[in-house]
Write a protein that holds these residues in place. Structure first.
Motif, PDB file in Angstrom:
ATOM      1  N   ALA A   1       6.513   8.567 -22.165  1.00  0.00           N
ATOM      2  CA  ALA A   1       7.411   9.652 -22.524  1.00  0.00           C
ATOM      3  C   ALA A   1       8.241   9.240 -23.738  1.00  0.00           C
ATOM      4  CB  ALA A   1       8.320   9.995 -21.358  1.00  0.00           C
ATOM      5  N   LEU A   2       8.682  10.245 -24.443  1.00  0.00           N
ATOM      6  CA  LEU A   2       9.625  10.048 -25.537  1.00  0.00           C
ATOM      7  C   LEU A   2      10.766  11.018 -25.300  1.00  0.00           C
ATOM      8  CD1 LEU A   2      10.343   8.752 -28.321  1.00  0.00           C
ATOM      9  CD2 LEU A   2       9.216  10.721 -29.360  1.00  0.00           C
ATOM     10  N   GLN A   3      11.987  10.484 -25.214  1.00  0.00           N
ATOM     11  CA  GLN A   3      13.181  11.313 -25.073  1.00  0.00           C
ATOM     12  C   GLN A   3      13.989  11.178 -26.354  1.00  0.00           C
ATOM     13  OE1 GLN A   3      15.258   9.993 -21.598  1.00  0.00           O
ATOM     14  NE2 GLN A   3      13.606  10.563 -20.216  1.00  0.00           N
ATOM     15  N   VAL A   4      14.413  12.303 -26.878  1.00  0.00           N
ATOM     16  CA  VAL A   4      15.153  12.300 -28.134  1.00  0.00           C
ATOM     17  C   VAL A   4      16.454  13.069 -27.938  1.00  0.00           C
ATOM     18  CG1 VAL A   4      15.067  12.814 -30.599  1.00  0.00           C
ATOM     19  CG2 VAL A   4      12.948  12.284 -29.372  1.00  0.00           C
ATOM     20  N   GLU A   5      17.543  12.328 -27.898  1.00  0.00           N
ATOM     21  CA  GLU A   5      18.868  12.932 -27.784  1.00  0.00           C
ATOM     22  C   GLU A   5      19.342  13.245 -29.200  1.00  0.00           C
ATOM     23  OE1 GLU A   5      23.303  11.960 -26.029  1.00  0.00           O
ATOM     24  OE2 GLU A   5      21.742  10.454 -25.858  1.00  0.00           O
ATOM     25  N   LEU A   6      19.837  14.463 -29.396  1.00  0.00           N
ATOM     26  CA  LEU A   6      20.226  14.900 -30.727  1.00  0.00           C
ATOM     27  C   LEU A   6      21.721  15.167 -30.817  1.00  0.00           C
ATOM     28  CD1 LEU A   6      17.369  17.460 -31.400  1.00  0.00           C
ATOM     29  CD2 LEU A   6      17.481  15.068 -32.117  1.00  0.00           C
ATOM     30  N   GLU A   7      22.285  14.839 -31.970  1.00  0.00           N
ATOM     31  CA  GLU A   7      23.676  15.163 -32.252  1.00  0.00           C
ATOM     32  C   GLU A   7      23.740  15.790 -33.637  1.00  0.00           C
ATOM     33  OE1 GLU A   7      27.755  12.813 -33.233  1.00  0.00           O
ATOM     34  OE2 GLU A   7      26.609  12.105 -31.485  1.00  0.00           O
ATOM     35  N   GLY A   8      24.176  17.028 -33.679  1.00  0.00           N
ATOM     36  CA  GLY A   8      24.272  17.725 -34.955  1.00  0.00           C
ATOM     37  C   GLY A   8      25.524  17.360 -35.721  1.00  0.00           C
ATOM     38  N   THR A   9      25.432  17.414 -37.035  1.00  0.00           N
ATOM     39  CA  THR A   9      26.604  17.224 -37.889  1.00  0.00           C
ATOM     40  C   THR A   9      26.801  18.489 -38.731  1.00  0.00           C
ATOM     41  OG1 THR A   9      25.264  16.076 -39.542  1.00  0.00           O
ATOM     42  CG2 THR A   9      26.462  14.708 -37.978  1.00  0.00           C
ATOM     43  N   GLU A  10      25.825  18.821 -39.566  1.00  0.00           N
ATOM     44  CA  GLU A  10      25.869  20.057 -40.339  1.00  0.00           C
ATOM     45  C   GLU A  10      25.605  21.259 -39.431  1.00  0.00           C
ATOM     46  OE1 GLU A  10      26.697  20.385 -43.648  1.00  0.00           O
ATOM     47  OE2 GLU A  10      27.161  18.252 -43.466  1.00  0.00           O
ATOM     48  N   SER A  11      24.694  21.077 -38.483  1.00  0.00           N
ATOM     49  CA  SER A  11      24.432  22.099 -37.477  1.00  0.00           C
ATOM     50  C   SER A  11      25.496  21.950 -36.395  1.00  0.00           C
ATOM     51  CB  SER A  11      23.042  21.889 -36.863  1.00  0.00           C
ATOM     52  OG  SER A  11      22.034  21.944 -37.853  1.00  0.00           O
ATOM     53  N   ASN A  12      25.359  22.678 -35.315  1.00  0.00           N
ATOM     54  CA  ASN A  12      26.305  22.540 -34.210  1.00  0.00           C
ATOM     55  C   ASN A  12      26.149  21.170 -33.547  1.00  0.00           C
ATOM     56  OD1 ASN A  12      24.407  23.012 -31.688  1.00  0.00           O
ATOM     57  ND2 ASN A  12      23.838  24.515 -33.253  1.00  0.00           N
ATOM     58  N   ARG A  13      27.214  20.655 -32.992  1.00  0.00           N
ATOM     59  CA  ARG A  13      27.235  19.301 -32.435  1.00  0.00           C
ATOM     60  C   ARG A  13      26.186  19.092 -31.352  1.00  0.00           C
ATOM     61  NH1 ARG A  13      29.550  14.557 -31.975  1.00  0.00           N
ATOM     62  NH2 ARG A  13      30.155  13.681 -29.990  1.00  0.00           N
ATOM     63  N   ASP A  14      25.940  20.111 -30.522  1.00  0.00           N
ATOM     64  CA  ASP A  14      24.979  19.983 -29.432  1.00  0.00           C
ATOM     65  C   ASP A  14      23.544  20.211 -29.872  1.00  0.00           C
ATOM     66  OD1 ASP A  14      26.913  19.348 -27.534  1.00  0.00           O
ATOM     67  OD2 ASP A  14      27.248  21.446 -27.002  1.00  0.00           O
ATOM     68  N   ALA A  15      23.326  20.478 -31.144  1.00  0.00           N
ATOM     69  CA  ALA A  15      21.990  20.647 -31.728  1.00  0.00           C
ATOM     70  C   ALA A  15      21.220  21.824 -31.129  1.00  0.00           C
ATOM     71  CB  ALA A  15      21.178  19.355 -31.605  1.00  0.00           C
ATOM     72  N   VAL A  16      21.952  22.823 -30.607  1.00  0.00           N
ATOM     73  CA  VAL A  16      21.282  24.009 -30.077  1.00  0.00           C
ATOM     74  C   VAL A  16      20.505  24.680 -31.209  1.00  0.00           C
ATOM     75  CG1 VAL A  16      21.634  26.309 -29.079  1.00  0.00           C
ATOM     76  CG2 VAL A  16      22.958  24.355 -28.243  1.00  0.00           C
ATOM     77  N   GLY A  17      19.232  24.933 -30.959  1.00  0.00           N
ATOM     78  CA  GLY A  17      18.357  25.515 -31.972  1.00  0.00           C
ATOM     79  C   GLY A  17      17.491  24.489 -32.681  1.00  0.00           C
ATOM     80  N   ALA A  18      17.766  23.197 -32.470  1.00  0.00           N
ATOM     81  CA  ALA A  18      16.942  22.153 -33.090  1.00  0.00           C
ATOM     82  C   ALA A  18      15.570  22.134 -32.419  1.00  0.00           C
ATOM     83  CB  ALA A  18      17.607  20.792 -32.967  1.00  0.00           C
ATOM     84  N   VAL A  19      14.546  21.891 -33.222  1.00  0.00           N
ATOM     85  CA  VAL A  19      13.168  21.870 -32.741  1.00  0.00           C
ATOM     86  C   VAL A  19      12.554  20.516 -33.060  1.00  0.00           C
ATOM     87  CG1 VAL A  19      10.868  22.900 -33.009  1.00  0.00           C
ATOM     88  CG2 VAL A  19      12.906  24.356 -33.046  1.00  0.00           C
ATOM     89  N   GLY A  20      11.838  19.955 -32.090  1.00  0.00           N
ATOM     90  CA  GLY A  20      11.089  18.725 -32.294  1.00  0.00           C
ATOM     91  C   GLY A  20       9.606  19.010 -32.147  1.00  0.00           C
ATOM     92  N   ILE A  21       8.822  18.473 -33.059  1.00  0.00           N
ATOM     93  CA  ILE A  21       7.373  18.667 -33.039  1.00  0.00           C
ATOM     94  C   ILE A  21       6.702  17.307 -33.094  1.00  0.00           C
ATOM     95  CG2 ILE A  21       5.393  19.668 -34.244  1.00  0.00           C
ATOM     96  CD1 ILE A  21       7.458  21.716 -35.410  1.00  0.00           C
ATOM     97  N   VAL A  22       5.828  17.057 -32.126  1.00  0.00           N
ATOM     98  CA  VAL A  22       5.078  15.810 -32.061  1.00  0.00           C
ATOM     99  C   VAL A  22       3.602  16.145 -32.216  1.00  0.00           C
ATOM    100  CG1 VAL A  22       4.293  13.992 -30.482  1.00  0.00           C
ATOM    101  CG2 VAL A  22       6.721  14.539 -30.636  1.00  0.00           C
ATOM    102  N   GLU A  23       2.931  15.431 -33.119  1.00  0.00           N
ATOM    103  CA  GLU A  23       1.486  15.557 -33.267  1.00  0.00           C
ATOM    104  C   GLU A  23       0.874  14.349 -32.576  1.00  0.00           C
ATOM    105  OE1 GLU A  23       0.602  16.002 -37.421  1.00  0.00           O
ATOM    106  OE2 GLU A  23       2.079  17.594 -37.634  1.00  0.00           O
ATOM    107  N   LEU A  24       0.008  14.621 -31.579  1.00  0.00           N
ATOM    108  CA  LEU A  24      -0.461  13.551 -30.722  1.00  0.00           C
ATOM    109  C   LEU A  24      -1.891  13.829 -30.282  1.00  0.00           C
ATOM    110  CD1 LEU A  24       0.751  11.012 -29.291  1.00  0.00           C
ATOM    111  CD2 LEU A  24       1.230  12.515 -27.369  1.00  0.00           C
ATOM    112  N   GLY A  25      -2.808  13.018 -30.751  1.00  0.00           N
ATOM    113  CA  GLY A  25      -4.199  13.141 -30.317  1.00  0.00           C
ATOM    114  C   GLY A  25      -4.791  14.520 -30.529  1.00  0.00           C
TER     115      GLY A  25
END
Length: 98
Positions: A1-25
Motif C-alpha cells: 500500500a501507499l498512503q499519502v497524507e496531504l497538506e495544502g498551502t496555496e490550496s486549502n489546508r486539508d487538500a480537499v479536491g486534491a487528486v492523486g494518480i498512480v500508474e501501476l502495471g
C-alpha cells in the motif's frame, strides 16, 4: 500500500479536491480527497490510499492540487506513508508494517 497524507498551502489546508494518480502495471489508480475524508483515529487525517498488490515500487505518483499545481514523484517504495506539503514535496516518509 501507499498512503499519502496531504497538506495544502496555496490550496486549502486539508487538500480537499486534491487528486492523486498512480500508474501501476498498466493500470491507472485515481484517488481524491473529498470533504469529510477523515481517519477513524485522528478525525482529521486526510490521505490518499492506494492498494498496490504485489508491486514493491510505485513508478509514478502524480498529485493535482486544487490550486492547479501538479507535482510528480517517481519510484516510491510500497508499504510507505508519505506526508507531502503542496509546493514543498515530501516532508516525511515512514514505512508501514513490520
Amino acid at each position: 500500500a501507499l498512503q499519502v497524507e496531504l497538506e495544502g498551502t496555496e490550496s486549502n489546508r486539508d487538500a480537499v479536491g486534491a487528486v492523486g494518480i498512480v500508474e501501476l502495471g498498466g493500470r491507472v489508480l485515481r484517488e481524491e480527497i473529498v470533504s469529510g475524508s477523515t481517519s477513524a483515529h485522528s478525525g482529521r487525517w486526510k490521505a490518499l490510499h492506494f492498494g498496490l498488490g504485489h508491486h514493491e515500487v510505485v513508478p509514478r505518483l502524480e498529485l493535482r492540487w486544487p490550486s492547479g499545481l501538479v507535482e510528480v514523484y517517481d519510484d516510491l517504495p510500497a508499504n510507505t506513508r508519505l506526508t507531502i506539503v503542496e509546493g514543498e514535496g515530501i516532508v516525511h516518509e515512514r514505512r508501514l508494517g513490520p
